[in-house]
Scaffold this active site. Sequence first.
Site, PDB file in Angstrom:
ATOM      1  N   ASP A  23      -2.285   5.831  -5.096  1.00  0.00           N
ATOM      2  CA  ASP A  23      -1.456   6.953  -4.687  1.00  0.00           C
ATOM      3  C   ASP A  23      -2.011   8.292  -5.172  1.00  0.00           C
ATOM      4  OD1 ASP A  23       0.142   4.865  -3.868  1.00  0.00           O
ATOM      5  OD2 ASP A  23       1.952   5.574  -4.865  1.00  0.00           O
ATOM      6  N   HIS A  45      -3.228   4.546  -9.019  1.00  0.00           N
ATOM      7  CA  HIS A  45      -3.411   5.942  -8.615  1.00  0.00           C
ATOM      8  C   HIS A  45      -4.880   6.309  -8.604  1.00  0.00           C
ATOM      9  CE1 HIS A  45       0.776   5.801  -9.968  1.00  0.00           C
ATOM     10  NE2 HIS A  45       0.984   6.796  -9.133  1.00  0.00           N
TER      11      HIS A  45
HETATM   12 ZN   LIG Z   1       2.840   9.372  -6.363  1.00  0.00          ZN
END
Ligand SMILES: [Zn+2]
Length: 280
Positions: A92, A242
């Site tokens: 992400d 991430h």
């Molecule tokens: Zn996020």
Amino acid sequence: MSLLAGCAGGNGAPSATSVPSPASSAAVPAASEAAPTSSPAPSLAPSASPAPSAEPPVSPETAETLYRMSDKSYRFEPIGSAAAKAVLLTFDDGPKEEAMLTQMLDTLDKHGAKAIFFVNGYRVEESPELLKLIQDRGQTVGNHSWDHIALSKKSKAEVQKQLGDVQDIVEKTIGERPEFFRPPHGAGGDVGKQVAKEEGMLYMTWSNGSLDWDLKATKKDPQLVIEQVLSQLHPGANILMHELQWTADGLDSLLTKLEEKGYGFIDPSTIELPDGAAGR
Ligand SMILES: [Zn+2]
């Protein structure tokens, strides 16, 4: 709230257990695509799968639908003879930076793994070339809202703009509209779910939080990120990571360990989409 907080928030992450589902014990682990001696993946005849009523529309170019996500736990279950021991990899908050992204893409390629990169619109606007890179390298782009804000208390019009503007800039940049949506902070609320559905996207949070964003938990240490993922591992895990350097640095080792445990990687193109999804 810092940007690093990323998808922080316990809302979307049910406490994960490692108890395998009964179905998983019967399934032979998927041969890793990276395994040197792996034979071609067994052909999974769609006609043989005991498909319930809701089959997505099929086009000639459609990848086989092999996995169905629970809209409660956000875990994946195999359809038909697909391997139960498989995980979805997601990254992400990008696209951020070419060297780090390339490192992650190279590692995914090394392991024959596919992933979803959930992007923010403002970052796509800053670095459209990185979005193209994700697509050029055969990975999937997901929608993570324009501004990375908590959507659950926003008006429907605001949420439509947060999601719709990302659909538009992604389509403008790579010619395709995302089919997957993950709300920032795991906080989409009913309005986020509704708008994602209206946009034809599958809404998901995650079932395995790597805590790579949490500097108290993982301390920018790739090894601690790996340990977090493995401690929450379960068949069909939806793994939240991430675009962070320490995650990129630990990724090769993490994927190797997952393969050693018999896990394969779910190709996003094989995930069942909601009815009416535009893409496939
Ligand atoms: Zn996020």
